[in-house]
Design an enzyme around this catalytic site. Structure first.
Site, PDB file in Angstrom:
ATOM      1  N   GLY A  10      15.521  77.689  86.654  1.00 34.60           N
ATOM      2  CA  GLY A  10      15.824  78.495  85.469  1.00 34.60           C
ATOM      3  C   GLY A  10      15.835  77.710  84.162  1.00 34.60           C
ATOM      4  O   GLY A  10      16.607  78.012  83.260  1.00 34.60           O
ATOM      5  N   ASP A  61       8.716  81.564  91.877  1.00 36.13           N
ATOM      6  CA  ASP A  61       9.123  82.874  91.374  1.00 36.13           C
ATOM      7  C   ASP A  61      10.080  83.424  92.437  1.00 36.13           C
ATOM      8  O   ASP A  61       9.672  83.657  93.582  1.00 36.13           O
ATOM      9  CB  ASP A  61       7.881  83.775  91.231  1.00 36.13           C
ATOM     10  CG  ASP A  61       8.245  85.174  90.746  1.00 36.13           C
ATOM     11  OD1 ASP A  61       9.399  85.611  90.965  1.00 36.13           O
ATOM     12  OD2 ASP A  61       7.372  85.840  90.162  1.00 36.13           O
ATOM     13  N   VAL A  62      11.337  83.621  92.062  1.00 37.27           N
ATOM     14  CA  VAL A  62      12.350  83.966  93.067  1.00 37.27           C
ATOM     15  C   VAL A  62      12.231  85.385  93.613  1.00 37.27           C
ATOM     16  O   VAL A  62      12.942  85.742  94.545  1.00 37.27           O
ATOM     17  CB  VAL A  62      13.790  83.732  92.534  1.00 37.27           C
ATOM     18  CG1 VAL A  62      14.066  82.262  92.314  1.00 37.27           C
ATOM     19  CG2 VAL A  62      14.054  84.561  91.288  1.00 37.27           C
ATOM     20  N   ILE A  93      19.190  81.915  86.663  1.00 35.54           N
ATOM     21  CA  ILE A  93      18.098  82.889  86.550  1.00 35.54           C
ATOM     22  C   ILE A  93      18.633  84.306  86.402  1.00 35.54           C
ATOM     23  O   ILE A  93      19.568  84.697  87.108  1.00 35.54           O
ATOM     24  CB  ILE A  93      17.228  82.792  87.829  1.00 35.54           C
ATOM     25  CG1 ILE A  93      16.404  81.497  87.789  1.00 35.54           C
ATOM     26  CG2 ILE A  93      16.349  84.011  88.013  1.00 35.54           C
ATOM     27  CD1 ILE A  93      15.615  81.242  89.056  1.00 35.54           C
ATOM     28  N   TYR A 164      25.153  95.192  77.485  1.00 37.80           N
ATOM     29  CA  TYR A 164      24.903  94.302  78.631  1.00 37.80           C
ATOM     30  C   TYR A 164      24.510  95.125  79.866  1.00 37.80           C
ATOM     31  O   TYR A 164      23.773  94.672  80.741  1.00 37.80           O
ATOM     32  CB  TYR A 164      26.142  93.430  78.896  1.00 37.80           C
ATOM     33  CG  TYR A 164      25.827  92.175  79.679  1.00 37.80           C
ATOM     34  CD1 TYR A 164      24.986  91.187  79.141  1.00 37.80           C
ATOM     35  CD2 TYR A 164      26.356  91.956  80.944  1.00 37.80           C
ATOM     36  CE1 TYR A 164      24.696  90.042  79.846  1.00 37.80           C
ATOM     37  CE2 TYR A 164      26.068  90.800  81.651  1.00 37.80           C
ATOM     38  CZ  TYR A 164      25.243  89.853  81.100  1.00 37.80           C
ATOM     39  OH  TYR A 164      24.956  88.707  81.811  1.00 37.80           O
ATOM     40  N   LYS A 171      25.477  91.213  87.549  1.00 39.72           N
ATOM     41  CA  LYS A 171      26.384  90.054  87.600  1.00 39.72           C
ATOM     42  C   LYS A 171      27.571  90.340  88.526  1.00 39.72           C
ATOM     43  O   LYS A 171      28.078  89.427  89.178  1.00 39.72           O
ATOM     44  CB  LYS A 171      26.883  89.690  86.201  1.00 39.72           C
ATOM     45  CG  LYS A 171      25.806  89.114  85.269  1.00 39.72           C
ATOM     46  CD  LYS A 171      25.151  87.863  85.791  1.00 39.72           C
ATOM     47  CE  LYS A 171      24.304  87.163  84.735  1.00 39.72           C
ATOM     48  NZ  LYS A 171      23.447  86.097  85.326  1.00 39.72           N
ATOM     49  N   THR A 202      20.048  82.016  73.816  1.00 37.86           N
ATOM     50  CA  THR A 202      18.892  81.581  74.620  1.00 37.86           C
ATOM     51  C   THR A 202      17.849  82.695  74.595  1.00 37.86           C
ATOM     52  O   THR A 202      18.130  83.791  74.095  1.00 37.86           O
ATOM     53  CB  THR A 202      19.300  81.341  76.095  1.00 37.86           C
ATOM     54  OG1 THR A 202      19.761  82.581  76.632  1.00 37.86           O
ATOM     55  CG2 THR A 202      20.386  80.295  76.233  1.00 37.86           C
ATOM     56  N   SER A 204      16.737  84.575  77.041  1.00 36.46           N
ATOM     57  CA  SER A 204      17.201  85.764  77.773  1.00 36.46           C
ATOM     58  C   SER A 204      18.222  86.543  76.949  1.00 36.46           C
ATOM     59  O   SER A 204      18.174  87.772  76.883  1.00 36.46           O
ATOM     60  CB  SER A 204      17.862  85.368  79.097  1.00 36.46           C
ATOM     61  OG  SER A 204      16.926  84.811  79.944  1.00 36.46           O
TER      62      SER A 204
HETATM   63  P1  NAP Z   1      16.856  81.447  79.767  1.00 38.08           P
HETATM   64  O1  NAP Z   1      16.702  80.156  79.101  1.00 38.08           O
HETATM   65  O2  NAP Z   1      15.938  82.556  79.365  1.00 38.08           O
HETATM   66  O3  NAP Z   1      16.796  81.226  81.342  1.00 38.08           O
HETATM   67  C1  NAP Z   1      16.556  82.265  82.255  1.00 38.08           C
HETATM   68  C2  NAP Z   1      15.620  81.719  83.283  1.00 38.08           C
HETATM   69  O4  NAP Z   1      15.393  82.677  84.337  1.00 38.08           O
HETATM   70  C3  NAP Z   1      14.232  81.370  82.720  1.00 38.08           C
HETATM   71  O5  NAP Z   1      13.891  80.060  83.094  1.00 38.08           O
HETATM   72  C4  NAP Z   1      13.334  82.381  83.406  1.00 38.08           C
HETATM   73  O6  NAP Z   1      12.020  81.909  83.609  1.00 38.08           O
HETATM   74  C5  NAP Z   1      14.038  82.506  84.734  1.00 38.08           C
HETATM   75  N1  NAP Z   1      13.519  83.607  85.517  1.00 38.08           N
HETATM   76  C6  NAP Z   1      13.483  84.934  85.214  1.00 38.08           C
HETATM   77  N2  NAP Z   1      12.866  85.606  86.197  1.00 38.08           N
HETATM   78  C7  NAP Z   1      12.522  84.690  87.156  1.00 38.08           C
HETATM   79  C8  NAP Z   1      11.865  84.759  88.397  1.00 38.08           C
HETATM   80  N3  NAP Z   1      11.416  85.924  88.904  1.00 38.08           N
HETATM   81  N4  NAP Z   1      11.667  83.611  89.102  1.00 38.08           N
HETATM   82  C9  NAP Z   1      12.083  82.430  88.631  1.00 38.08           C
HETATM   83  N5  NAP Z   1      12.720  82.289  87.438  1.00 38.08           N
HETATM   84  C10 NAP Z   1      12.926  83.415  86.714  1.00 38.08           C
HETATM   85  O7  NAP Z   1      18.335  82.054  79.519  1.00 38.08           O
HETATM   86  P2  NAP Z   1      19.805  81.487  79.877  1.00 38.08           P
HETATM   87  O8  NAP Z   1      20.695  82.208  78.957  1.00 38.08           O
HETATM   88  O9  NAP Z   1      19.807  80.017  79.946  1.00 38.08           O
HETATM   89  O10 NAP Z   1      20.037  82.115  81.311  1.00 38.08           O
HETATM   90  C11 NAP Z   1      20.399  81.340  82.451  1.00 38.08           C
HETATM   91  C12 NAP Z   1      21.500  82.055  83.223  1.00 38.08           C
HETATM   92  O11 NAP Z   1      22.696  82.001  82.454  1.00 38.08           O
HETATM   93  C13 NAP Z   1      21.231  83.516  83.510  1.00 38.08           C
HETATM   94  O12 NAP Z   1      21.719  83.850  84.795  1.00 38.08           O
HETATM   95  C14 NAP Z   1      22.074  84.205  82.455  1.00 38.08           C
HETATM   96  O13 NAP Z   1      22.428  85.534  82.797  1.00 38.08           O
HETATM   97  C15 NAP Z   1      23.268  83.287  82.458  1.00 38.08           C
HETATM   98  N6  NAP Z   1      24.178  83.429  81.320  1.00 38.08           N
HETATM   99  C16 NAP Z   1      23.697  83.361  80.055  1.00 38.08           C
HETATM  100  C17 NAP Z   1      24.560  83.504  78.988  1.00 38.08           C
HETATM  101  C18 NAP Z   1      24.049  83.476  77.559  1.00 38.08           C
HETATM  102  O14 NAP Z   1      24.769  83.945  76.665  1.00 38.08           O
HETATM  103  N7  NAP Z   1      22.881  82.929  77.308  1.00 38.08           N
HETATM  104  C19 NAP Z   1      25.940  83.709  79.208  1.00 38.08           C
HETATM  105  C20 NAP Z   1      26.407  83.750  80.511  1.00 38.08           C
HETATM  106  C21 NAP Z   1      25.511  83.611  81.565  1.00 38.08           C
HETATM  107  P3  NAP Z   1      10.843  82.439  82.597  1.00 38.08           P
HETATM  108  O15 NAP Z   1      11.234  82.033  81.225  1.00 38.08           O
HETATM  109  O16 NAP Z   1       9.628  81.756  83.126  1.00 38.08           O
HETATM  110  O17 NAP Z   1      10.798  83.928  82.758  1.00 38.08           O
END
Ligand code: NAP
Length: 268
Positions: A10, A61-62, A93, A164, A171, A202, A204
């Site tokens: 991720g 790809d998960v 992810i 959300y 989640k 980020t 996402s």
């Molecule tokens: P991010 O940088 O966009 O990371 C999300 C990752 O998931 C990306 O590397 C994306 O790859 C990957 N992904 C999506 N679909 C996939 C698939 N089918 N197979 C493999 N990889 C896949 O965003 P992030 O915020 O760091 O998110 C990481 C985690 O933290 C997530 O679970 C998110 O819900 C959690 N989180 C985020 C926050 C926040 O505020 N940002 C807060 C709490 C928790 P691609 O880019 O190639 O699609």
């Protein structure tokens, strides 16, 4: 984490929470292996890997069982050739359709609901099943073996956070999966936990309508009166992956400047 091997899934770019975690693991002496989802991301992730001195980059790809299995066999070969085992797995992810993060929750389609569950929750189960066998079995010398699996979650699993929506439901499912996996894998000394991070800007997160309001609002309301720094999330990941976290499993650890304790505030 000297001598430990960690898999981080991720990392999309340098703003990814997974990137901060991979960097912290390398800082603490671990060997880190990253994955990328598709060819579109390959070069970026390879460049980031070389920057942070990750050891290897592999595709996964998960949503594809065959790719999860292929990742496990590539890892197995690599680990076997070096007579070592996997110590930590970070699942960072999530994905949901953009429209499901902006329109009223009641409008969520069956397909959108299933997609969010598949990528954001079920994938942890698939990854845990594929990687747990790569962790060390308990040794005859009394070495406990095992390892640490962790995922990233958010407060929207237990509270309603506007927009959300379907991701909050995913989640909730992810957090329940953490508990069931922790119970099932505990006898092999494999710990499974989630870090509930505060809002971090980020790629996402930007998919959530009005995310910047969520970020600002959280920073004002949180007891520490600031937003969450991904580096503090990463430091908690180090704790969970290292022997310091050896007694912790099945937990949701909040790294959110205290945001999760708050109801509402009367002051501006
Ligand atoms: P991010 O940088 O966009 O990371 C999300 C990752 O998931 C990306 O590397 C994306 O790859 C990957 N992904 C999506 N679909 C996939 C698939 N089918 N197979 C493999 N990889 C896949 O965003 P992030 O915020 O760091 O998110 C990481 C985690 O933290 C997530 O679970 C998110 O819900 C959690 N989180 C985020 C926050 C926040 O505020 N940002 C807060 C709490 C928790 P691609 O880019 O190639 O699609």
């Amino acid at each position: 984490m000297e001598g430990k091997v960690a898999l981080v899934l991720g990392v999309a770019n340098r703003w990814s929470i997974g990137h901060a975690i991979a960097k912290a693991f390398v800082r603490e002496g671990a060997e880190v292996i990253l994955t990328y989802q598709g060819d579109r991301q390959k070069q970026t992730v390879e460049e980031l890997a070389s920057e942070i001195k990750a050891r290897q980059v592999l595709p996964c790809d998960v949503t594809e069982d065959a790719q999860v299995d292929a990742l496990a066999s590539m890892l197995a070969n690599e680990l076997k050739s070096r007579d070592t085992a996997l110590n930590a797995v970070v699942h960072s992810i999530a994905f949901a359709n953009r429209e499901d993060l902006s329109r009223p929750f009641v409008e969520t389609s069956r397909a959108g609901f299933a997609l969010a569950q598949d990528v954001s929750a079920y994938s942890l189960v698939a990854v845990a099943r594929a990687t747990a066998p790569l962790m060390a079995a308990p040794g005859h010398d009394g070495a406990p073996g095992g390892g640490s699996i962790m995922t990233l979650t958010y407060l929207g699993s237990t509270r309603v956070v506007e927009n959300y929506n379907v991701m909050g439901v995913a989640k909730a499912s992810l957090e329940a999966s953490v508990r069931y996996l922790a119970a099932g894998l505990g006898p092999s000394n494999i710990r499974v936990n989630a870090i509930s991070a505060g809002a971090v800007k980020t790629t996402s997160a930007r998919g959530i309508r009005d995310f910047s309001k969520m970020l600002e609002g959280g920073a004002k309301l949180a007891p520490l009166r600031r937003a969450t720094d991904p580096v503090e999330v990463a430091d908690t990941a180090v704790f969970l992956a290292s022997d310091l976290g050896r007694g912790v499993t099945g937990n949701i650890i909040y790294v959110d400047a205290g945001m999760q304790i708050m109801g509402f505030a009367l002051t501006e």
